[in-house]
Design a protein around this motif. Structure first.
Motif, PDB file in Angstrom:
ATOM      1  N   SER A 167     -28.921  13.277 -30.666  1.00 45.53           N
ATOM      2  CA  SER A 167     -30.109  12.228 -30.230  1.00 45.53           C
ATOM      3  C   SER A 167     -31.022  12.193 -31.100  1.00 45.53           C
ATOM      4  O   SER A 167     -31.414  13.150 -31.820  1.00 45.53           O
ATOM      5  CB  SER A 167     -30.768  12.963 -28.999  1.00 45.53           C
ATOM      6  OG  SER A 167     -31.367  12.180 -28.195  1.00 45.53           O
ATOM      7  N   VAL A 168     -31.519  10.757 -31.397  1.00 43.30           N
ATOM      8  CA  VAL A 168     -32.258  10.751 -32.596  1.00 43.30           C
ATOM      9  C   VAL A 168     -33.832  10.737 -32.036  1.00 43.30           C
ATOM     10  O   VAL A 168     -34.170  10.482 -30.926  1.00 43.30           O
ATOM     11  CB  VAL A 168     -32.151   9.033 -33.164  1.00 43.30           C
ATOM     12  CG1 VAL A 168     -33.174   8.798 -34.239  1.00 43.30           C
ATOM     13  CG2 VAL A 168     -30.930   8.988 -33.644  1.00 43.30           C
ATOM     14  N   SER A 169     -34.645  11.462 -33.037  1.00 43.13           N
ATOM     15  CA  SER A 169     -36.153  11.816 -32.501  1.00 43.13           C
ATOM     16  C   SER A 169     -36.956  10.525 -32.249  1.00 43.13           C
ATOM     17  O   SER A 169     -36.604   9.469 -32.685  1.00 43.13           O
ATOM     18  CB  SER A 169     -36.743  12.568 -33.444  1.00 43.13           C
ATOM     19  OG  SER A 169     -37.094  11.678 -34.707  1.00 43.13           O
ATOM     20  N   GLN A 170     -37.948  10.842 -31.260  1.00 44.56           N
ATOM     21  CA  GLN A 170     -38.776   9.614 -30.915  1.00 44.56           C
ATOM     22  C   GLN A 170     -39.278   9.016 -32.106  1.00 44.56           C
ATOM     23  O   GLN A 170     -39.514   7.820 -32.323  1.00 44.56           O
ATOM     24  CB  GLN A 170     -39.545  10.035 -29.866  1.00 44.56           C
ATOM     25  CG  GLN A 170     -40.195   8.976 -29.073  1.00 44.56           C
ATOM     26  CD  GLN A 170     -41.995   8.962 -28.857  1.00 44.56           C
ATOM     27  OE1 GLN A 170     -42.143  10.008 -29.143  1.00 44.56           O
ATOM     28  NE2 GLN A 170     -42.397   8.146 -29.404  1.00 44.56           N
ATOM     29  N   SER A 171     -39.881   9.733 -32.962  1.00 44.55           N
ATOM     30  CA  SER A 171     -40.530   9.338 -34.097  1.00 44.55           C
ATOM     31  C   SER A 171     -39.685   8.419 -35.065  1.00 44.55           C
ATOM     32  O   SER A 171     -40.389   7.467 -35.619  1.00 44.55           O
ATOM     33  CB  SER A 171     -41.339  10.357 -34.909  1.00 44.55           C
ATOM     34  OG  SER A 171     -40.312  11.412 -35.238  1.00 44.55           O
ATOM     35  N   LYS A 172     -38.527   8.764 -35.168  1.00 46.08           N
ATOM     36  CA  LYS A 172     -37.362   8.026 -36.155  1.00 46.08           C
ATOM     37  C   LYS A 172     -37.470   6.606 -35.242  1.00 46.08           C
ATOM     38  O   LYS A 172     -37.541   5.693 -36.170  1.00 46.08           O
ATOM     39  CB  LYS A 172     -36.244   8.794 -36.291  1.00 46.08           C
ATOM     40  CG  LYS A 172     -36.238   9.722 -37.312  1.00 46.08           C
ATOM     41  CD  LYS A 172     -35.087  10.246 -38.010  1.00 46.08           C
ATOM     42  CE  LYS A 172     -35.058  11.077 -38.899  1.00 46.08           C
ATOM     43  NZ  LYS A 172     -33.684  12.132 -38.932  1.00 46.08           N
ATOM     44  N   ILE A 173     -37.184   6.519 -34.119  1.00 49.94           N
ATOM     45  CA  ILE A 173     -36.983   5.453 -33.364  1.00 49.94           C
ATOM     46  C   ILE A 173     -38.205   4.657 -33.461  1.00 49.94           C
ATOM     47  O   ILE A 173     -38.179   3.315 -33.614  1.00 49.94           O
ATOM     48  CB  ILE A 173     -36.405   5.542 -31.974  1.00 49.94           C
ATOM     49  CG1 ILE A 173     -35.185   6.483 -31.875  1.00 49.94           C
ATOM     50  CG2 ILE A 173     -36.302   4.277 -31.244  1.00 49.94           C
ATOM     51  CD1 ILE A 173     -34.494   6.724 -30.736  1.00 49.94           C
ATOM     52  N   GLN A 174     -39.337   5.213 -33.415  1.00 45.55           N
ATOM     53  CA  GLN A 174     -40.545   4.485 -33.241  1.00 45.55           C
ATOM     54  C   GLN A 174     -40.992   3.865 -34.507  1.00 45.55           C
ATOM     55  O   GLN A 174     -41.092   2.541 -34.873  1.00 45.55           O
ATOM     56  CB  GLN A 174     -41.797   5.570 -32.972  1.00 45.55           C
ATOM     57  CG  GLN A 174     -43.079   4.916 -32.701  1.00 45.55           C
ATOM     58  CD  GLN A 174     -43.972   5.981 -32.266  1.00 45.55           C
ATOM     59  OE1 GLN A 174     -43.832   7.064 -31.919  1.00 45.55           O
ATOM     60  NE2 GLN A 174     -45.217   5.501 -32.282  1.00 45.55           N
ATOM     61  N   LYS A 175     -40.497   4.424 -35.625  1.00 44.27           N
ATOM     62  CA  LYS A 175     -40.508   4.132 -37.182  1.00 44.27           C
ATOM     63  C   LYS A 175     -39.702   2.693 -37.136  1.00 44.27           C
ATOM     64  O   LYS A 175     -39.976   1.776 -37.765  1.00 44.27           O
ATOM     65  CB  LYS A 175     -40.109   5.094 -38.014  1.00 44.27           C
ATOM     66  CG  LYS A 175     -40.843   4.980 -39.471  1.00 44.27           C
ATOM     67  CD  LYS A 175     -40.611   6.089 -40.438  1.00 44.27           C
ATOM     68  CE  LYS A 175     -40.500   5.860 -41.917  1.00 44.27           C
ATOM     69  NZ  LYS A 175     -39.869   6.855 -42.509  1.00 44.27           N
ATOM     70  N   LEU A 176     -38.544   2.930 -36.733  1.00 47.62           N
ATOM     71  CA  LEU A 176     -37.345   1.916 -36.999  1.00 47.62           C
ATOM     72  C   LEU A 176     -38.158   0.546 -36.130  1.00 47.62           C
ATOM     73  O   LEU A 176     -37.861  -0.482 -36.787  1.00 47.62           O
ATOM     74  CB  LEU A 176     -36.272   2.188 -36.239  1.00 47.62           C
ATOM     75  CG  LEU A 176     -35.142   1.102 -35.701  1.00 47.62           C
ATOM     76  CD1 LEU A 176     -34.473   0.965 -37.115  1.00 47.62           C
ATOM     77  CD2 LEU A 176     -34.117   1.644 -34.865  1.00 47.62           C
ATOM     78  N   LEU A 177     -38.542   0.777 -35.031  1.00 50.36           N
ATOM     79  CA  LEU A 177     -39.265  -0.416 -34.277  1.00 50.36           C
ATOM     80  C   LEU A 177     -40.594  -0.993 -34.921  1.00 50.36           C
ATOM     81  O   LEU A 177     -40.657  -2.267 -34.908  1.00 50.36           O
ATOM     82  CB  LEU A 177     -39.688   0.116 -32.815  1.00 50.36           C
ATOM     83  CG  LEU A 177     -38.599   0.302 -31.924  1.00 50.36           C
ATOM     84  CD1 LEU A 177     -39.023   0.951 -30.791  1.00 50.36           C
ATOM     85  CD2 LEU A 177     -37.421  -0.801 -31.606  1.00 50.36           C
ATOM     86  N   LEU A 178     -41.256  -0.019 -35.521  1.00 55.33           N
ATOM     87  CA  LEU A 178     -42.424  -0.585 -36.296  1.00 55.33           C
ATOM     88  C   LEU A 178     -42.059  -1.341 -37.633  1.00 55.33           C
ATOM     89  O   LEU A 178     -42.652  -2.445 -37.762  1.00 55.33           O
ATOM     90  CB  LEU A 178     -43.336   0.644 -36.982  1.00 55.33           C
ATOM     91  CG  LEU A 178     -44.254   1.356 -35.863  1.00 55.33           C
ATOM     92  CD1 LEU A 178     -44.725   2.439 -36.522  1.00 55.33           C
ATOM     93  CD2 LEU A 178     -45.311   0.590 -35.308  1.00 55.33           C
ATOM     94  N   ASN A 179     -40.807  -1.007 -38.142  1.00 54.23           N
ATOM     95  CA  ASN A 179     -40.320  -1.772 -39.244  1.00 54.23           C
ATOM     96  C   ASN A 179     -39.824  -2.944 -38.761  1.00 54.23           C
ATOM     97  O   ASN A 179     -39.698  -4.057 -39.576  1.00 54.23           O
ATOM     98  CB  ASN A 179     -39.149  -1.011 -39.767  1.00 54.23           C
ATOM     99  CG  ASN A 179     -39.584   0.022 -40.604  1.00 54.23           C
ATOM    100  OD1 ASN A 179     -40.911   0.089 -41.023  1.00 54.23           O
ATOM    101  ND2 ASN A 179     -38.887   1.114 -40.895  1.00 54.23           N
ATOM    102  N   LYS A 180     -39.459  -3.324 -37.491  1.00 58.63           N
ATOM    103  CA  LYS A 180     -39.041  -4.475 -37.086  1.00 58.63           C
ATOM    104  C   LYS A 180     -40.089  -5.408 -36.409  1.00 58.63           C
ATOM    105  O   LYS A 180     -39.932  -6.431 -35.963  1.00 58.63           O
ATOM    106  CB  LYS A 180     -38.085  -4.203 -35.798  1.00 58.63           C
ATOM    107  CG  LYS A 180     -36.809  -3.494 -36.075  1.00 58.63           C
ATOM    108  CD  LYS A 180     -35.601  -4.547 -36.543  1.00 58.63           C
ATOM    109  CE  LYS A 180     -34.390  -3.731 -37.295  1.00 58.63           C
ATOM    110  NZ  LYS A 180     -33.413  -4.370 -37.829  1.00 58.63           N
ATOM    111  N   GLY A 181     -41.238  -4.847 -36.824  1.00 60.62           N
ATOM    112  CA  GLY A 181     -42.378  -5.840 -36.309  1.00 60.62           C
ATOM    113  C   GLY A 181     -43.069  -5.504 -35.343  1.00 60.62           C
ATOM    114  O   GLY A 181     -44.271  -6.414 -34.861  1.00 60.62           O
TER     115      GLY A 181
END
Ligand SMILES: [Zn+2]
Length: 328
Positions: A167-181
């Motif tokens: 399961s991927v950490s919330q902070s990694k997913i959050q970062k991914l979304l921030l990179n998507k704008g």
């Protein structure tokens, strides 16, 4: 794209790269993880790394094999999934696989088959595949993908090398979304709802007017006890339409009551819908734990019924009538 494009699965990637390095690629793998964790992507990148002519432990993206794979026309790679309008992988599909896999590879030394949603194979299909896994051709690798290893034949599972995706950490997913704008509040909310699944987070982030739709669901749920029949019909109609999309309807419903449960346990840091904290706290005072658990069970039951092909609108209507009138 290469292994680098896979988020949060460093351990699985390193195991697979080690297999390539040692030239000990198994005949059968089982990649187990929940929806949106990147199983298909991992299987695809693994195949690319095996087929690539330039890069040793990853794919170059440039050579003829990499390009053929990217364009979905590599003759030695095939994905088997549930056909449109069907609910299972049929024996006919597995028979085709067995027929094809017996022939030597065209373009390389390997032949790789990926079976998506392997738990949805019919019993006959699974038994038929088992025979191939018992005596696979030397060049063949079959990768089974599943959301639930427990639903597969144990004999099939034991033939496979199992790779568990994290399961991927919330902070990694959050970062991914921030990179998507996305802005930081949106990225935080979606990353919490996605519960460890980057694929789910990305799908949610692409839903048009997602936050308005989410608000409609929570405005309804907050006041579910006072909703009249017409209002219940309206929301069920809307949600049953949204269920045809990536809208995380049941995640939102269960997160709501789960949040109330967390508040009752004084475990505020686990609350997912932090933007509704004050509403959730008020509700936590009116609902007892037994009732919250009952509601969560009702939501799970409704979701399961829809998976079993009960009409979504009917299943949701029953759910909301029951949520409106607790203690039944
Ligand atoms: Zn390449």
């Amino acid at each position: 794209m290469s292994f680098n494009s896979i988020i949060g699965q460093e351990e699985a990637v390193s195991i697979l790269q080690d297999e390539i390095k040692k030239e000990r690629i198994s005949h059968a793998y089982l990649f187990a993880a929940k929806k949106g964790s990147g199983k298909s992507k991992l299987a695809f990148e693994f195949a690319k790394a095996i087929f690539c002519q330039e890069s040793e432990l990853d794919s170059c993206g440039q050579c003829i094999n990499c390009r053929k794979l990217e364009h979905q026309n590599h003759p030695d790679f095939k994905i088997i999934s549930i056909l449109e309008a069907k609910t299972a992988i049929s024996i006919a599909q597995i028979r085709d696989l067995k027929k094809e896999i017996a022939y030597k590879p065209y373009d390389s030394e390997h032949k790789i088959y990926v079976i998506e949603a392997a738990e949805k194979m019919t019993k006959e299909a699974a038994n038929s595949l088992l025979k191939t896994l018992e005596e696979p051709p030397s060049f063949a690798t079959i990768i089974l993908l599943t959301e639930d290893t427990g639903k597969l034949l144990p004999t099939l599972v034991s033939r496979c090398q199992q790779i568990e995706l994290k399961s991927v950490s919330q902070s990694k997913i959050q970062k991914l979304l921030l990179n998507k704008g996305l802005n930081s509040e949106q990225a935080e909310i979606i990353s919490r709802t996605a519960a460890g699944s980057p694929g789910k987070a990305l799908a949610i982030s692409k839903i048009e007017a997602y936050f308005e739709k989410r608000k409609e669901v929570y405005d309804f749920l907050r006041d579910v006890r006072n909703k009249n029949t017409i209002e219940i019909f309206a929301i069920t109609k809307k949600l049953s339409e949204l269920l045809q999309t990536d809208f995380p309807c049941f995640d939102l419903l269960s997160d709501w009551y789960r949040d109330i449960m967390m508040i009752k346990q004084d475990y505020l840091e686990a609350v997912i819908n932090k933007d509704y904290l004050s509403d959730l706290k008020k509700l936590a005072q009116t609902l007892d734990l037994k009732q919250i658990i009952k509601n969560l069970e009702l939501i799970a039951e409704s979701e399961k019924n829809i998976e079993l092909n009960i009409r979504a609108e009917l299943s949701l209507e029953v759910l909301f009538f029951k949520l409106r009138q607790p203690d039944q």
